[in-house]
Motif scaffolding. Sequence first.
Motif, PDB file in Angstrom:
ATOM      1  N   MET A   1      12.448  47.021  20.612  1.00 46.79           N
ATOM      2  CA  MET A   1      13.927  46.793  21.040  1.00 46.79           C
ATOM      3  C   MET A   1      14.637  45.668  20.346  1.00 46.79           C
ATOM      4  N   ILE A   2      13.981  44.354  20.251  1.00 47.48           N
ATOM      5  CA  ILE A   2      14.224  43.416  19.411  1.00 47.48           C
ATOM      6  C   ILE A   2      13.296  43.007  18.262  1.00 47.48           C
ATOM      7  N   LEU A   3      13.947  43.268  17.054  1.00 45.78           N
ATOM      8  CA  LEU A   3      13.253  43.021  15.705  1.00 45.78           C
ATOM      9  C   LEU A   3      13.678  41.590  15.265  1.00 45.78           C
ATOM     10  N   THR A   4      12.595  40.801  14.905  1.00 46.06           N
ATOM     11  CA  THR A   4      12.985  39.535  14.263  1.00 46.06           C
ATOM     12  C   THR A   4      13.102  39.663  12.849  1.00 46.06           C
ATOM     13  N   ALA A   5      14.271  39.219  12.139  1.00 47.68           N
ATOM     14  CA  ALA A   5      14.320  39.510  10.616  1.00 47.68           C
ATOM     15  C   ALA A   5      13.963  37.898  10.277  1.00 47.68           C
ATOM     16  N   THR A   6      13.242  37.503   8.973  1.00 47.37           N
ATOM     17  CA  THR A   6      13.333  36.237   8.713  1.00 47.37           C
ATOM     18  C   THR A   6      14.179  35.889   7.419  1.00 47.37           C
ATOM     19  N   LYS A   7      14.501  34.704   7.109  1.00 49.03           N
ATOM     20  CA  LYS A   7      15.267  34.439   5.991  1.00 49.03           C
ATOM     21  C   LYS A   7      16.836  34.506   6.565  1.00 49.03           C
ATOM     22  N   THR A   8      17.953  34.734   5.601  1.00 45.03           N
ATOM     23  CA  THR A   8      19.248  34.831   6.086  1.00 45.03           C
ATOM     24  C   THR A   8      19.579  36.447   5.494  1.00 45.03           C
ATOM     25  N   LEU A   9      20.543  37.188   6.095  1.00 41.79           N
ATOM     26  CA  LEU A   9      20.854  38.318   5.638  1.00 41.79           C
ATOM     27  C   LEU A   9      20.972  38.736   4.503  1.00 41.79           C
ATOM     28  N   ASP A  10      21.660  37.680   3.536  1.00 44.62           N
ATOM     29  CA  ASP A  10      21.992  38.013   2.286  1.00 44.62           C
ATOM     30  C   ASP A  10      20.454  38.019   1.445  1.00 44.62           C
TER      31      ASP A  10
ATOM     32  N   PRO B   1      21.535  34.578  15.729  1.00 48.25           N
ATOM     33  CA  PRO B   1      20.808  33.825  14.684  1.00 48.25           C
ATOM     34  C   PRO B   1      19.727  33.169  15.326  1.00 48.25           C
ATOM     35  N   ARG B   2      18.847  32.904  14.752  1.00 49.14           N
ATOM     36  CA  ARG B   2      17.695  31.895  14.987  1.00 49.14           C
ATOM     37  C   ARG B   2      18.236  30.455  14.314  1.00 49.14           C
ATOM     38  N   SER B   3      18.944  29.661  15.453  1.00 44.81           N
ATOM     39  CA  SER B   3      19.896  28.834  14.814  1.00 44.81           C
ATOM     40  C   SER B   3      19.061  27.487  14.222  1.00 44.81           C
ATOM     41  N   ARG B   4      19.632  27.241  13.137  1.00 41.31           N
ATOM     42  CA  ARG B   4      19.372  25.698  12.481  1.00 41.31           C
ATOM     43  C   ARG B   4      20.665  24.870  12.390  1.00 41.31           C
ATOM     44  N   ALA B   5      20.467  23.762  12.156  1.00 39.66           N
ATOM     45  CA  ALA B   5      21.570  22.435  12.101  1.00 39.66           C
ATOM     46  C   ALA B   5      22.559  23.024  10.992  1.00 39.66           C
ATOM     47  N   ILE B   6      23.983  23.220  11.605  1.00 37.22           N
ATOM     48  CA  ILE B   6      24.844  23.539  10.424  1.00 37.22           C
ATOM     49  C   ILE B   6      25.011  22.176   9.709  1.00 37.22           C
ATOM     50  N   GLY B   7      24.989  21.075  10.138  1.00 36.60           N
ATOM     51  CA  GLY B   7      25.218  19.792   9.510  1.00 36.60           C
ATOM     52  C   GLY B   7      23.962  19.233   9.053  1.00 36.60           C
ATOM     53  N   ARG B   8      22.942  19.890   8.352  1.00 36.29           N
ATOM     54  CA  ARG B   8      21.820  19.378   8.176  1.00 36.29           C
ATOM     55  C   ARG B   8      21.787  18.594   7.051  1.00 36.29           C
ATOM     56  N   ASN B   9      22.710  18.682   5.916  1.00 36.74           N
ATOM     57  CA  ASN B   9      22.702  18.238   4.608  1.00 36.74           C
ATOM     58  C   ASN B   9      23.406  17.064   4.526  1.00 36.74           C
TER      59      ASN B   9
ATOM     60  N   HIS C   1      33.157  15.561   3.018  1.00 39.02           N
ATOM     61  CA  HIS C   1      32.416  16.733   2.917  1.00 39.02           C
ATOM     62  C   HIS C   1      31.221  16.825   2.896  1.00 39.02           C
ATOM     63  N   THR C   2      30.363  17.782   3.161  1.00 42.00           N
ATOM     64  CA  THR C   2      29.008  17.984   2.869  1.00 42.00           C
ATOM     65  C   THR C   2      28.941  19.528   2.959  1.00 42.00           C
ATOM     66  N   LEU C   3      27.715  19.811   2.561  1.00 39.24           N
ATOM     67  CA  LEU C   3      27.153  21.299   2.338  1.00 39.24           C
ATOM     68  C   LEU C   3      26.763  21.629   3.568  1.00 39.24           C
ATOM     69  N   ALA C   4      27.365  22.943   4.314  1.00 37.26           N
ATOM     70  CA  ALA C   4      27.017  23.564   5.417  1.00 37.26           C
ATOM     71  C   ALA C   4      25.940  24.219   5.215  1.00 37.26           C
ATOM     72  N   THR C   5      24.847  24.587   6.153  1.00 37.66           N
ATOM     73  CA  THR C   5      23.709  25.361   5.884  1.00 37.66           C
ATOM     74  C   THR C   5      24.470  26.837   6.379  1.00 37.66           C
ATOM     75  N   THR C   6      23.859  27.619   6.298  1.00 41.21           N
ATOM     76  CA  THR C   6      24.168  29.148   6.936  1.00 41.21           C
ATOM     77  C   THR C   6      24.153  29.115   8.360  1.00 41.21           C
ATOM     78  N   GLY C   7      23.666  28.220   9.003  1.00 37.12           N
ATOM     79  CA  GLY C   7      23.387  27.914  10.369  1.00 37.12           C
ATOM     80  C   GLY C   7      22.379  28.818  11.088  1.00 37.12           C
ATOM     81  N   TYR C   8      21.387  29.190  10.407  1.00 36.60           N
ATOM     82  CA  TYR C   8      20.296  30.161  10.757  1.00 36.60           C
ATOM     83  C   TYR C   8      19.387  30.167   9.839  1.00 36.60           C
ATOM     84  N   ASN C   9      18.023  30.704  10.151  1.00 41.56           N
ATOM     85  CA  ASN C   9      17.016  30.719   9.521  1.00 41.56           C
ATOM     86  C   ASN C   9      16.127  32.001  10.115  1.00 41.56           C
TER      87      ASN C   9
END
Length: 532
Positions: free
Chosen positions: A113-122, A173-181, A346-354
């Motif tokens: 029912m729930i399928l975990t995908a790794t990395k980002t969608l792109d 999303p399996r969230s990660r910090a947006i402001g990580r960089n 300014h700083t580079l946003a992450t995708t917000g998830y991994n």
Amino acid sequence: MKKALALSMALAMSAAMLAGCGGSASGSTSASSAASSADSAASSADSAASGTPTVSFMIPDFTGHVLSNEHSDEVIAKYEAYTGTHVEWRTEANDTYSEKFGLTLMDKDNMPMILTATKTLDQNANAADAAKRGAFWDLTEYLQDSEAYPNLSQISPDVLKGLTVDGQIIGIPRSRAIGRNGLGYRTDWAEAVGITEAPKTVEDVYDMLYKFTYDDPDGNGANDTYGLEMCKYTGPWDIIQTWFGCGNGWVEQDGKLVPVHQTAEYKEALDWMRKIYADGLVRPDWATVDTANFQVDSQKGVTGVFVDTMDGTKRIWKYFEDNAIADVNDASKIATMTSVGPINGHTLATTGYNGFYLITKSGAKTEEDVKACLHFLDKMCDPEMMALADYGLKDICYDINENGKIVPNGKYDTTNCPHAGLNQAVPYVPYLTEQNPDYQLEKADYQLAYEESIANNVQYAVFNPALGYLTQSDTYAECGSDLVQILDDARTQYICGQIDEAGLQAAFDQWNARGGTQVIEEVNALYAADKA
């Protein structure tokens, strides 16, 4: 558009280690999965009889012992009682997970029912292709229901944009910090060369790099330091580019999405990078330094500025603590790092998830099934469940100290702990760490500084506005990696003076011919339709 930098060092006492890291699972995973399946079959019957919803859930296994250790039965009892859900776990070894993920998508009669995908969608062609064929539930309306899903409904719209296919949100999303960089630097070196405030502009950064290179910041009388640490991993250049306002991968200009290398700000950023290289503020062989050695120069006192994830700044500071690296101004103190984050606002946003969670139509056949899946994922984001997944069981895995904070007792590691693997089922939204004081870890100064910096960075983080469209571009799916490589190579060569402006333009022309022009057209067609 960038590959993530794999960094293996982790805090032994941090939730981050438990949330994201672990050794590769071995063949024992299959055996444990078989045993787990047998147990699940028996308890599924019990759950059905009691009216408790059952959710099947496929996750990557980093340990080979997912919820199958001593006291794991107590962990299972806790999350089932709290969430009101019985879970049938399907685990696959992390080192073969991508292959198993693709095979699972083809096995419609045996779909979780729930399928975990790794990395980002792109980065996950299998998931993107299946989404286009309608394999997953559209979660858009569900995620607007703050009463039913108080946690999941708070996912950032900017993050969800990268999990949208044909106008439908298909992933949690399996969230990660947006402001990580961002940028970090040695506090004692700055004091030694007379810098009293953190840099705010690119001029401030240049001044710091120059003084860290030529003003003997370590006080040893030798010309043996550099300002900025770099290696063949070029992610820091992506961060620096945002300081000049050119955007993250792509930028909106005059109502259209434009790749950043076609902007004037990008060229300004490249010229600044070329200057710091020409002025000797970065080691001359940076482009050949192995990625595995990134941070080593900062740890060893060769460089004083580190631009990458704020995790890296934190780990350098931790290295100073663990190895008693003295402050150059006062040997009785330990050296520290200052986390700055953005420059020029300014700083580079992450995708917000991994990675992300997909609710499959073959597995979750009814709307009630979908709601059961979302209910479980939402409840796992509550403080009680985050603490269970991150730290385990009170008095078994951790104690409470005199400050009321959680302190791991050291009896278990990530492989044999009772809660092994449960963190793979936590979306970590809206918070990455526990906000409830009853479930907070006792943290070192470097961890507190890290958390403060990534929280502050969010307001300055620049997202890639094209992420949701690149996923749907057929041309980008075919040649996206080539397009990224062309630009990476040209940027490095220009910074190091190996090519001039004519050579840079030749690379841009090559990018256009390889498919870049078509990608721009496809992305903007999708963007225009989305706006309409």
